[in-house]
Design a protein around this motif. Structure first.
Motif, PDB file in Angstrom:
ATOM      1  N   GLN A 111       0.787  -1.059   0.045  1.00  0.00           N
ATOM      2  CA  GLN A 111      -0.014   0.005  -0.050  1.00  0.00           C
ATOM      3  C   GLN A 111       0.830   1.170   0.032  1.00  0.00           C
ATOM      4  O   GLN A 111       1.775   1.391   0.834  1.00  0.00           O
ATOM      5  CB  GLN A 111      -0.837  -0.088   1.254  1.00  0.00           C
ATOM      6  CG  GLN A 111      -1.929  -1.048   1.288  1.00  0.00           C
ATOM      7  CD  GLN A 111      -2.834  -1.113   0.226  1.00  0.00           C
ATOM      8  OE1 GLN A 111      -3.520  -0.081  -0.063  1.00  0.00           O
ATOM      9  NE2 GLN A 111      -3.369  -2.435  -0.260  1.00  0.00           N
ATOM     10  N   PRO A 112       0.564   2.267  -0.833  1.00  0.00           N
ATOM     11  CA  PRO A 112       1.570   3.315  -0.707  1.00  0.00           C
ATOM     12  C   PRO A 112       1.751   4.060   0.487  1.00  0.00           C
ATOM     13  O   PRO A 112       2.981   4.581   0.684  1.00  0.00           O
ATOM     14  CB  PRO A 112       0.816   4.422  -1.907  1.00  0.00           C
ATOM     15  CG  PRO A 112       0.175   3.476  -2.736  1.00  0.00           C
ATOM     16  CD  PRO A 112      -0.449   2.351  -2.054  1.00  0.00           C
ATOM     17  N   ASN A 113       0.616   3.879   1.250  1.00  0.00           N
ATOM     18  CA  ASN A 113       1.108   4.703   2.797  1.00  0.00           C
ATOM     19  C   ASN A 113       2.051   4.157   3.588  1.00  0.00           C
ATOM     20  O   ASN A 113       2.514   4.706   4.465  1.00  0.00           O
ATOM     21  CB  ASN A 113      -0.439   4.811   3.507  1.00  0.00           C
ATOM     22  CG  ASN A 113      -1.099   3.453   3.655  1.00  0.00           C
ATOM     23  OD1 ASN A 113      -0.926   2.372   3.152  1.00  0.00           O
ATOM     24  ND2 ASN A 113      -1.800   3.587   4.610  1.00  0.00           N
ATOM     25  N   ASN A 114       2.151   2.620   3.171  1.00  0.00           N
ATOM     26  CA  ASN A 114       3.352   2.018   3.942  1.00  0.00           C
ATOM     27  C   ASN A 114       4.757   2.806   3.818  1.00  0.00           C
ATOM     28  O   ASN A 114       5.701   2.292   4.435  1.00  0.00           O
ATOM     29  CB  ASN A 114       3.158   0.618   3.737  1.00  0.00           C
ATOM     30  CG  ASN A 114       2.054  -0.050   4.358  1.00  0.00           C
ATOM     31  OD1 ASN A 114       1.558   0.471   5.277  1.00  0.00           O
ATOM     32  ND2 ASN A 114       1.554  -1.262   3.803  1.00  0.00           N
ATOM     33  N   LYS A 125      12.119   3.233   1.430  1.00  0.00           N
ATOM     34  CA  LYS A 125      11.721   3.841   0.339  1.00  0.00           C
ATOM     35  C   LYS A 125      12.844   5.239   0.210  1.00  0.00           C
ATOM     36  O   LYS A 125      13.348   5.286  -0.910  1.00  0.00           O
ATOM     37  CB  LYS A 125      10.366   4.533   0.473  1.00  0.00           C
ATOM     38  CG  LYS A 125      10.145   5.490  -0.487  1.00  0.00           C
ATOM     39  CD  LYS A 125       9.577   5.067  -1.978  1.00  0.00           C
ATOM     40  CE  LYS A 125       8.952   5.751  -2.847  1.00  0.00           C
ATOM     41  NZ  LYS A 125      10.123   6.687  -3.548  1.00  0.00           N
ATOM     42  N   ASN A 126      13.147   5.688   1.323  1.00  0.00           N
ATOM     43  CA  ASN A 126      14.044   6.777   1.173  1.00  0.00           C
ATOM     44  C   ASN A 126      15.481   6.324   0.643  1.00  0.00           C
ATOM     45  O   ASN A 126      16.111   6.888  -0.118  1.00  0.00           O
ATOM     46  CB  ASN A 126      14.144   7.576   2.520  1.00  0.00           C
ATOM     47  CG  ASN A 126      12.937   8.380   2.857  1.00  0.00           C
ATOM     48  OD1 ASN A 126      12.147   8.812   1.999  1.00  0.00           O
ATOM     49  ND2 ASN A 126      13.009   8.351   4.116  1.00  0.00           N
ATOM     50  N   TRP A 127      15.831   5.210   1.140  1.00  0.00           N
ATOM     51  CA  TRP A 127      17.037   4.510   0.783  1.00  0.00           C
ATOM     52  C   TRP A 127      17.148   4.026  -0.670  1.00  0.00           C
ATOM     53  O   TRP A 127      18.058   4.516  -1.357  1.00  0.00           O
ATOM     54  CB  TRP A 127      17.475   3.463   1.657  1.00  0.00           C
ATOM     55  CG  TRP A 127      18.985   2.758   1.218  1.00  0.00           C
ATOM     56  CD1 TRP A 127      19.976   3.138   2.274  1.00  0.00           C
ATOM     57  CD2 TRP A 127      19.204   1.700   0.446  1.00  0.00           C
ATOM     58  NE1 TRP A 127      21.124   2.793   1.711  1.00  0.00           N
ATOM     59  CE2 TRP A 127      20.622   1.779   0.427  1.00  0.00           C
ATOM     60  CE3 TRP A 127      18.614   1.257  -0.692  1.00  0.00           C
ATOM     61  CZ2 TRP A 127      21.472   0.859  -0.336  1.00  0.00           C
ATOM     62  CZ3 TRP A 127      19.440   0.366  -1.484  1.00  0.00           C
ATOM     63  CH2 TRP A 127      20.720   0.340  -1.317  1.00  0.00           C
ATOM     64  N   LEU A 139      12.196   2.750 -10.127  1.00  0.00           N
ATOM     65  CA  LEU A 139      10.724   2.659  -9.948  1.00  0.00           C
ATOM     66  C   LEU A 139      10.023   2.633 -11.009  1.00  0.00           C
ATOM     67  O   LEU A 139      10.341   3.711 -11.930  1.00  0.00           O
ATOM     68  CB  LEU A 139      10.500   3.846  -9.089  1.00  0.00           C
ATOM     69  CG  LEU A 139       9.207   3.787  -8.126  1.00  0.00           C
ATOM     70  CD1 LEU A 139       8.928   2.412  -7.166  1.00  0.00           C
ATOM     71  CD2 LEU A 139       9.105   4.943  -7.383  1.00  0.00           C
ATOM     72  N   VAL A 140       9.297   1.786 -11.590  1.00  0.00           N
ATOM     73  CA  VAL A 140       8.561   1.706 -12.837  1.00  0.00           C
ATOM     74  C   VAL A 140       7.223   2.598 -12.728  1.00  0.00           C
ATOM     75  O   VAL A 140       6.912   3.326 -13.768  1.00  0.00           O
ATOM     76  CB  VAL A 140       8.146   0.265 -12.955  1.00  0.00           C
ATOM     77  CG1 VAL A 140       7.379   0.149 -14.408  1.00  0.00           C
ATOM     78  CG2 VAL A 140       9.455  -0.638 -13.314  1.00  0.00           C
ATOM     79  N   TYR A 152       0.576   4.374  -8.976  1.00  0.00           N
ATOM     80  CA  TYR A 152       1.650   4.411  -8.235  1.00  0.00           C
ATOM     81  C   TYR A 152       1.939   3.185  -7.222  1.00  0.00           C
ATOM     82  O   TYR A 152       1.226   2.766  -6.515  1.00  0.00           O
ATOM     83  CB  TYR A 152       1.916   5.735  -7.164  1.00  0.00           C
ATOM     84  CG  TYR A 152       3.000   5.942  -6.366  1.00  0.00           C
ATOM     85  CD1 TYR A 152       4.317   5.723  -7.072  1.00  0.00           C
ATOM     86  CD2 TYR A 152       2.609   6.297  -5.139  1.00  0.00           C
ATOM     87  CE1 TYR A 152       5.297   6.095  -6.197  1.00  0.00           C
ATOM     88  CE2 TYR A 152       3.654   6.575  -4.158  1.00  0.00           C
ATOM     89  CZ  TYR A 152       5.132   6.494  -4.661  1.00  0.00           C
ATOM     90  OH  TYR A 152       6.189   6.618  -3.855  1.00  0.00           O
ATOM     91  N   GLU A 153       3.242   2.529  -7.611  1.00  0.00           N
ATOM     92  CA  GLU A 153       3.716   1.468  -6.955  1.00  0.00           C
ATOM     93  C   GLU A 153       5.142   1.581  -6.295  1.00  0.00           C
ATOM     94  O   GLU A 153       6.066   1.386  -6.787  1.00  0.00           O
ATOM     95  CB  GLU A 153       3.678   0.059  -7.565  1.00  0.00           C
ATOM     96  CG  GLU A 153       2.211  -0.230  -8.022  1.00  0.00           C
ATOM     97  CD  GLU A 153       2.177  -1.669  -8.884  1.00  0.00           C
ATOM     98  OE1 GLU A 153       3.270  -2.215  -8.979  1.00  0.00           O
ATOM     99  OE2 GLU A 153       1.154  -2.068  -9.080  1.00  0.00           O
ATOM    100  N   PRO A 154       5.266   2.345  -5.020  1.00  0.00           N
ATOM    101  CA  PRO A 154       6.472   2.510  -4.462  1.00  0.00           C
ATOM    102  C   PRO A 154       7.286   1.304  -4.103  1.00  0.00           C
ATOM    103  O   PRO A 154       8.499   1.532  -3.706  1.00  0.00           O
ATOM    104  CB  PRO A 154       6.258   3.441  -3.184  1.00  0.00           C
ATOM    105  CG  PRO A 154       4.771   3.063  -2.900  1.00  0.00           C
ATOM    106  CD  PRO A 154       4.078   2.608  -4.064  1.00  0.00           C
TER     107      PRO A 154
END
Length: 179
Positions: A111-114, A125-127, A139-140, A152-154
């Motif tokens: 889930q994007p919010n994770n 995600k930051n790394w 990131l595709v 969006y799929e982070p």
């Protein structure tokens, strides 16, 4: 062509995942570097065969149908994040859906919010934002409002040195004839 749609028999590498050799080697290098930052990259998904993608599609279709969605609404809902068998980038053995195994795992991992705000995968995600490209991973399905296709799929990264070649070949095939 069969491998492009998840029906071939490519050789894969990995213990908890299936990746092409070059992708696997690059992933291991990236994973080692991430561990130095306290991140343990884990897989939710890597290679998926045609049949595996079909099971995902059918499971989602059945679930949505039970919620009262029409067939058309159901398909529209599914293609927000998933695709029909034979059209997934996961068929190539170059794409991965990742999480950080060093954090608390929620029921709905992807889930994007994770991956934002106070989400449990923010550190990952930051790394990845700072380092993934150095290892060939991109990131595709970005958060670019002008991008078309899936939402969006982070969590979804693709090993570009190989996936760009597969994408070019994939775009040249007659998919309806092949499937």
């Amino acid at each position: 062509n069969e491998e492009l749609i998840g029906k071939g028999q490519p050789v894969f590498f990995g213990k908890d995942h299936k990746l092409r050799k070059e992708t696997h080697d690059a992933f291991l290098k990236m994973k080692t570097e991430a561990q130095k930052a306290g991140i343990k990259i884990g897989f939710v998904s890597s290679y998926r065969s045609f049949d595996h993608q079909k099971r995902i599609w059918e499971r989602k279709f059945k679930r949505n149908k039970s919620l009262g969605l029409t067939d058309e609404e159901n398909i529209e809902k599914i293609i927000e994040y998933s695709t029909i068998p034979g059209t997934s980038r996961h068929h190539w053995g170059t794409d991965i859906d990742i999480i950080d195994l060093n954090t608390k795992q929620t029921k709905s991992l992807l889930q994007p919010n994770n991956y934002h705000g106070n989400g449990n995968f923010c550190k990952l995600k930051n790394w990845m934002d700072k380092n993934a490209n150095r290892f060939g991973f991109y990131l595709v399905y970005t958060n670019n409002g002008n991008r078309k296709g899936f939402k969006y799929e982070p969590w979804h990264y693709s090993y570009k040195p190989l996936s760009s070649l597969y994408l070019k070949k994939y775009k040249s095939i007659n998919l309806s004839k092949l499937i």
